[in-house]
Design an enzyme around this catalytic site. Structure first.
Site, PDB file in Angstrom:
ATOM      1  N   ARG A  65       0.726  -1.413   0.114  1.00  0.00           N
ATOM      2  CA  ARG A  65       0.055   0.082   0.030  1.00  0.00           C
ATOM      3  C   ARG A  65       0.959   1.200  -0.076  1.00  0.00           C
ATOM      4  NH1 ARG A  65      -3.029  -3.790   2.676  1.00  0.00           N
ATOM      5  NH2 ARG A  65      -1.941  -3.224   4.691  1.00  0.00           N
ATOM      6  N   GLU A 102       1.334  -5.493  13.495  1.00  0.00           N
ATOM      7  CA  GLU A 102      -0.090  -5.442  14.252  1.00  0.00           C
ATOM      8  C   GLU A 102      -0.769  -6.880  14.348  1.00  0.00           C
ATOM      9  OE1 GLU A 102      -3.255  -2.696  13.274  1.00  0.00           O
ATOM     10  OE2 GLU A 102      -4.054  -2.897  15.427  1.00  0.00           O
TER      11      GLU A 102
END
Ligand code: AMP
Length: 177
Positions: A65, A102
């Site tokens: 991204r 994460e």
């Protein structure tokens, strides 16, 4: 070009996807924002405004991204584009770094000849969460000893305090959650 968009409006366009890719994660889907032409150009212009006088020579972006704005940032800053990729994607001599994020762990790779001592690097990614990805990227880039590294994110999850891992660097994030 006169911009009539605010960062708050961009924030409203980012889709929250609960429990993806794992239960408990609130995934910030930027595709709903960057598909709007005015938002895409606003994001590129706003980030470039911050760095236009910094002498950036390489925009370095993390797969995948980070690549969304990366090419446009490099073009507008008059810099080159350098990809940081997941294992097995880069064809030539490379360096690698393990990292934790994460919702998982992984490794990142960078071509050994992508950056040199004369480069001023802008490291860019879509989102700062725990900071693991950015820290691994910084470690990779540092191995090639550029003159300076700046870091930019489209979004930052403030509650995860990823910024603390990167406290030795100048960081700019446009949108905070
Ligand atoms: P971290 O290493 O924890 O800072 O994670 C940052 C990287 O993982 C970025 O490349 C993001 O694209 C992705 N990421 C982590 N958490 C999220 C999230 N909640 N929403 C969207 N992308 C995320």
């Amino acid at each position: 070009m006169i911009q009539t968009i605010s960062l708050e409006e961009v924030k409203q366009q980012i889709r929250n996807v609960a429990d993806w890719p794992k239960k408990g994660i609130q995934f910030k889907d930027i595709t709903t924002a960057v598909k709007v032409p005015e938002i895409f150009s606003f994001l590129v212009d706003t980030i470039c405004d911050i760095y236009k006088d910094k002498g950036i020579t390489k925009v370095v972006c993390m797969e995948a991204r980070g690549f969304i704005l990366g090419g446009a940032l490099a073009y507008k800053l008059g810099a080159g584009f350098v990809p940081i990729r997941k294992p097995g994607k880069l064809p030539a001599k490379k360096i690698s770094q393990d990292y934790i994020l994460e919702y998982g762990a992984g490794s990142l790779e960078l071509h050994s000849d992508a950056i040199s001592e004369v480069d001023v690097v802008l490291l860019h990614d879509d989102l700062l969460a725990t900071g693991g990805t950015a820290l691994a990227s910084i470690k990779l880039i540092q191995k090639l000893q550029p003159e300076k590294i700046y870091i930019s994110f489209m979004c930052e999850l403030d509650f995860l305090k990823g910024r603390e891992l990167l406290k030795d660097y100048e960081i700019a994030s446009l949108i905070h959650f």
